[in-house]
Design a protein around this motif. Structure first.
Motif, PDB file in Angstrom:
ATOM      1  N   PHE A  43      27.463  52.958  31.530  1.00 34.36           N
ATOM      2  CA  PHE A  43      27.472  51.634  30.911  1.00 34.36           C
ATOM      3  C   PHE A  43      28.088  50.604  31.864  1.00 34.36           C
ATOM      4  CE2 PHE A  43      28.444  48.856  27.143  1.00 34.36           C
ATOM      5  CZ  PHE A  43      27.142  48.775  26.686  1.00 34.36           C
ATOM      6  N   GLN A  45      28.130  50.763  35.117  1.00 33.06           N
ATOM      7  CA  GLN A  45      27.148  50.551  36.185  1.00 33.06           C
ATOM      8  C   GLN A  45      26.026  49.625  35.712  1.00 33.06           C
ATOM      9  OE1 GLN A  45      27.542  50.899  39.132  1.00 33.06           O
ATOM     10  NE2 GLN A  45      28.036  52.935  39.831  1.00 33.06           N
ATOM     11  N   MET A  46      25.604  49.796  34.470  1.00 32.07           N
ATOM     12  CA  MET A  46      24.564  48.923  33.923  1.00 32.07           C
ATOM     13  C   MET A  46      25.013  47.461  33.960  1.00 32.07           C
ATOM     14  SD  MET A  46      23.206  51.112  30.627  1.00 32.07           S
ATOM     15  CE  MET A  46      22.355  49.716  29.896  1.00 32.07           C
ATOM     16  N   LYS A  47      26.297  47.231  33.754  1.00 31.18           N
ATOM     17  CA  LYS A  47      26.837  45.875  33.769  1.00 31.18           C
ATOM     18  C   LYS A  47      27.056  45.342  35.186  1.00 31.18           C
ATOM     19  CE  LYS A  47      29.302  46.032  29.353  1.00 31.18           C
ATOM     20  NZ  LYS A  47      30.630  45.965  28.702  1.00 31.18           N
ATOM     21  N   THR A  59      20.625  42.422  35.095  1.00 33.70           N
ATOM     22  CA  THR A  59      21.291  43.727  35.087  1.00 33.70           C
ATOM     23  C   THR A  59      20.588  44.574  34.038  1.00 33.70           C
ATOM     24  OG1 THR A  59      22.896  43.129  33.373  1.00 33.70           O
ATOM     25  CG2 THR A  59      23.555  42.715  35.670  1.00 33.70           C
ATOM     26  N   TRP A  60      20.753  45.896  34.153  1.00 36.63           N
ATOM     27  CA  TRP A  60      20.192  46.764  33.116  1.00 36.63           C
ATOM     28  C   TRP A  60      20.916  46.537  31.798  1.00 36.63           C
ATOM     29  CZ3 TRP A  60      15.576  48.283  33.502  1.00 36.63           C
ATOM     30  CH2 TRP A  60      15.045  48.621  34.732  1.00 36.63           C
ATOM     31  N   TYR A  61      22.200  46.200  31.863  1.00 36.15           N
ATOM     32  CA  TYR A  61      22.941  45.857  30.644  1.00 36.15           C
ATOM     33  C   TYR A  61      22.323  44.632  29.978  1.00 36.15           C
ATOM     34  CZ  TYR A  61      26.467  44.010  27.538  1.00 36.15           C
ATOM     35  OH  TYR A  61      27.100  43.500  26.436  1.00 36.15           O
ATOM     36  N   TRP A  64      19.210  45.742  28.250  1.00 36.86           N
ATOM     37  CA  TRP A  64      19.566  46.525  27.053  1.00 36.86           C
ATOM     38  C   TRP A  64      20.064  45.612  25.944  1.00 36.86           C
ATOM     39  CZ3 TRP A  64      24.491  46.943  24.898  1.00 36.86           C
ATOM     40  CH2 TRP A  64      24.614  47.883  23.868  1.00 36.86           C
TER      41      TRP A  64
END
Length: 153
Positions: A43, A45-47, A59-61, A64
């Motif tokens: 999580f 890393q997603m941020k 970002t992937w965050y 999501w």
């Protein structure tokens, strides 16, 4: 207005959709509780990992969170539509029956996706909402057909 008027299939679907939205938004999107050290690392890393996506810093965050909040918006929209479908007079049902069935099918697909990718909570909500939408749509259609038959049409 009799109390049973508030517990039609479409109205019950509306109540479930609003509860589902509240649980999804507050518990799933905003709470962001720890799921353990490994999950927390992913999580984080997603941020922290940024990249350019079609000219936007992303970002992937962000993906999501954005998609999750869009789901919440569509759950509210579904609730509004379900409530309004309950208010459609029987003699006008033909004009909206396709939309009603499409909404029921969309929630059936959502229930299947929830079963495959999430956990029992969204799956149970999805199944219950699908059944209520389908029953409401079928019942309104049957009443509309009976009314047309009674009028000789």
């Amino acid at each position: 207005m009799p109390l049973k008027r508030y517990f039609t299939p479409f109205r019950c679907a509306t109540y479930l959709l609003l509860l589902y939205c509240a649980a999804h938004t507050a518990g799933g999107m905003l709470a962001q509780a720890s799921l353990g050290a490994e999950a927390d690392a992913v999580f984080a890393q997603m941020k922290s990992v940024s990249f350019d996506f079609n000219g936007a810093a992303s970002t992937w965050y962000g993906f999501w969170f954005g998609f999750g909040m869009m789901v919440s918006v569509f759950l509210v929209l579904s609730a509004v539509i379900a409530w309004q479908l309950d208010n459609v007079p029987v003699d006008s049902w033909r004009a909206v029956s396709g939309m009603a069935w499409a909404l029921a099918v969309a929630h059936a697909v959502t229930a299947l996706l929830s079963w495959k990718y999430f956990f029992m909570g969204p799956t149970v909500f999805g199944i219950a909402i699908t059944l209520l939408m389908a029953v409401g749509t079928y019942r309104k259609g049957a009443r509309a057909a009976a009314a047309r038959a009674a009028m000789g049409g």
